[in-house]
Design an enzyme around this catalytic site. Structure first.
Site, PDB file in Angstrom:
ATOM      1  N   LYS A  91       0.841  -1.203   0.000  1.00 48.20           N
ATOM      2  CA  LYS A  91       0.000   0.000   0.000  1.00 48.20           C
ATOM      3  C   LYS A  91       0.874   1.250   0.000  1.00 48.20           C
ATOM      4  O   LYS A  91       1.865   1.334   0.730  1.00 48.20           O
ATOM      5  CB  LYS A  91      -0.901  -0.029   1.238  1.00 48.20           C
ATOM      6  CG  LYS A  91      -1.897   1.116   1.340  1.00 48.20           C
ATOM      7  CD  LYS A  91      -2.756   0.933   2.590  1.00 48.20           C
ATOM      8  CE  LYS A  91      -3.760   2.056   2.759  1.00 48.20           C
ATOM      9  NZ  LYS A  91      -4.601   1.873   3.977  1.00 48.20           N
ATOM     10  N   SER A 166      -9.317   1.990   3.139  1.00 47.91           N
ATOM     11  CA  SER A 166      -8.377   2.736   2.322  1.00 47.91           C
ATOM     12  C   SER A 166      -7.309   1.877   1.651  1.00 47.91           C
ATOM     13  O   SER A 166      -6.545   2.374   0.826  1.00 47.91           O
ATOM     14  CB  SER A 166      -7.689   3.813   3.165  1.00 47.91           C
ATOM     15  OG  SER A 166      -6.895   3.230   4.188  1.00 47.91           O
ATOM     16  N   SER A 190      -9.882  -0.261   7.180  1.00 49.49           N
ATOM     17  CA  SER A 190      -9.233  -0.088   5.885  1.00 49.49           C
ATOM     18  C   SER A 190      -8.610  -1.340   5.295  1.00 49.49           C
ATOM     19  O   SER A 190      -8.244  -1.347   4.124  1.00 49.49           O
ATOM     20  CB  SER A 190      -8.162   1.006   5.977  1.00 49.49           C
ATOM     21  OG  SER A 190      -8.772   2.260   6.127  1.00 49.49           O
TER      22      SER A 190
END
Length: 486
Positions: A91, A166, A190
């Site tokens: 990420k 996210s 997330s």
């Protein structure tokens, strides 16, 4: 015959049906080449990219060079870990040495990181091959996959739907079958939101189990963890990345699991089944999938399943106070100087944060303590809780809320994620595993929540659930079909 001549060819279907641990075992015995795995992962990710928009950047040359080194080590019998030679993605709010970190924002410089985040560094040291950085909304502030820098990340099961966030790109790329493991972070859901929406496993360990660095403006909510093809893969990541790092004081709790020997055998566990957490019922389509899953678990006899509930209200005001002040004031200078190129929803948090007094904030901290105590008390009667991960399936890719949702709320994304963020308030371990498909054809996630520090108990039971639900490999890999609404 040379070692390399014994490598077998592996096609996309075989690769996507294998777990990370499966692939690593074949690397270890000389059957598969880490270079071939990296090439396949890169090719699959690139092919899906025009549809999904899951990546910020690829590291093709670096990944293949690192894979070649790992292949040579394997030939020499030097295996770094159970994930030696496995391709992964990271990420883009986590540092990877030598690579830029944009965090979904147009305000970042893209300067290469000098060092990697602890979780990333430990996986690389363990022999994982990072093929690229995955998308996130700006500074990971919300639960969708929309950012000013990268635009919209889409769902691999239906690109007209959103990936969740996210850890948006991480969920989408694992769901597409491009990589078996992606690194994520979770401060309100997330990891678990995209895991549920994209039909993959998403594990949020106990707060501090895996160190988080650099720190965030909401550090007491922020967990690092994996999105994977299987629960066993998630366990492998935890084993390789957990443990103290002085840069994260929250990681100072004992690295060993706190699972009590009396509850160590999952067959003896007493598991509370919660149909509507916090008395909020999921949508009918999701409820039907969960009812079928609960029935399968009872038939499998893997634990004593009992009806349970979370009778307290969802702690929305507590989370709003912590998140709005943390993000609004934490990014205040940036918002004042660059708000015109930032996500309007994030920019709006500054004015909202300034409305909170210090007394308001400490009242929220006191309410957090009371909420956590009430949740912890439930575990005097049950060993684990099982419930939906999300009350709905993925909605429109470019939307911030589902139809009829609270678009004007302080934090629109928490209005449709009531089953995830409460367990960031408490810091408990929680995992989402795929358990079937709703009538709209989209994945549904089953969430297992455990007591603080009992990560192994959560993983062990989740793995038994995974076997009882027995989704096939074909059901675990999204088709990335042409965009259409069901």
């Amino acid at each position: 015959m040379t070692f390399a001549a014994r490598y077998r060819d592996i096609d996309a279907a075989q690769y996507q049906a294998a777990t990370a641990l499966d692939l690593a075992r074949e690397v270890a015995d000389g059957t598969l080449s880490p270079v071939a795995l990296a090439e396949l992962a890169l090719d699959l990710a690139a092919a899906a990219e025009p549809t999904l928009n899951a990546y910020v950047s690829f590291r093709r040359e670096a990944a293949l060079r690192e894979a070649a080194t790992l292949a040579a080590e394997a030939r020499a019998g030097r295996l770094r870990s159970s994930l030696h030679g496995v391709p992964i993605a990271v990420k883009d709010n986590m540092y990877l040495a030598g690579e830029p970190t944009y965090k979904g924002s147009r305000t970042t410089t893209g300067e290469p990181a000098a060092v990697s985040a602890p979780m990333v560094e430990r996986l690389v040291r363990a022999g994982a091959v990072v093929i690229g950085k995955t998308t996130t909304p700006e500074f990971g502030w919300k639960g969708t996959g929309i950012s000013p820098r990268t635009g919209v990340t889409c769902n691999p099961w239906n690109p007209a739907r959103n990936s969740g966030g996210s850890s948006a790109g991480s969920g989408a790329t694992v769901g597409s079958g491009a990589v078996p493991i992606a690194v994520g972070s979770d401060a309100g859901g997330s990891i678990r939101i995209p895991a549920s929406f994209c039909g993959v496993v998403g594990f949020k360990p106990t707060l501090g189990a895996i160190p988080v660095w650099p720190g965030t403006v909401n550090e007491t909510l922020s967990h690092a963890g994996p999105l994977t093809r299987s629960v066993a893969d998630a366990r492998a990541v935890l084993e390789l990345t957990r443990g103290f790092d002085p840069r994260d004081p929250q990681s100072a709790y004992p690295a060993q699991d706190r699972d009590a020997s009396s509850a160590g055998n999952a067959a003896m566990l007493r598991v509370g089944v919660i149909t509507g957490p916090f008395r909020i019922m999921p949508e009918v389509g999701v409820l039907g999938v969960l009812d079928t899953a609960y029935s399968a678990l009872r038939t499998a006899g893997i634990a004593a399943l009992v009806e349970a509930e979370l009778p307290m209200p969802v702690p929305r005001e507590v989370f709003e106070a912590m998140w709005v002040t943390g993000r609004g004031l934490g990014f205040a200078d940036l918002i004042r100087s660059h708000g015109d190129i930032m996500d309007p929803g994030l920019v709006r948090l500054l004015a909202l944060a300034e409305q909170y007094s210090l007394a308001d904030y400490y009242a929220a901290i006191e309410a957090r303590r009371a909420f956590s105590a009430a949740v912890f008390a439930l575990f005097a009667r049950v060993d684990l809780l099982v419930m939906p991960t999300m009350p709905l399936t993925a909605f429109a890719a470019d939307a911030e809320v589902p139809p009829g949702g609270e678009a004007d709320a302080k934090l629109p994304w928490i209005t449709w994620t009531p089953y995830t963020y409460p367990f960031n308030i408490t810091g408990q371990p929680a995992i989402s595993i795929p358990c079937g498909f709703a009538p709209d054809g989209m994945p549904v996630g089953l969430q297992v929540v455990g007591p603080w520090g009992h990560d192994e108990r959560v993983l062990r039971f989740a793995q038994q659930c995974e076997r009882a639900l027995s989704l096939t490999a074909a059901e675990r890999v999204a088709p990335i079909a042409a965009a259409k609404e069901n």
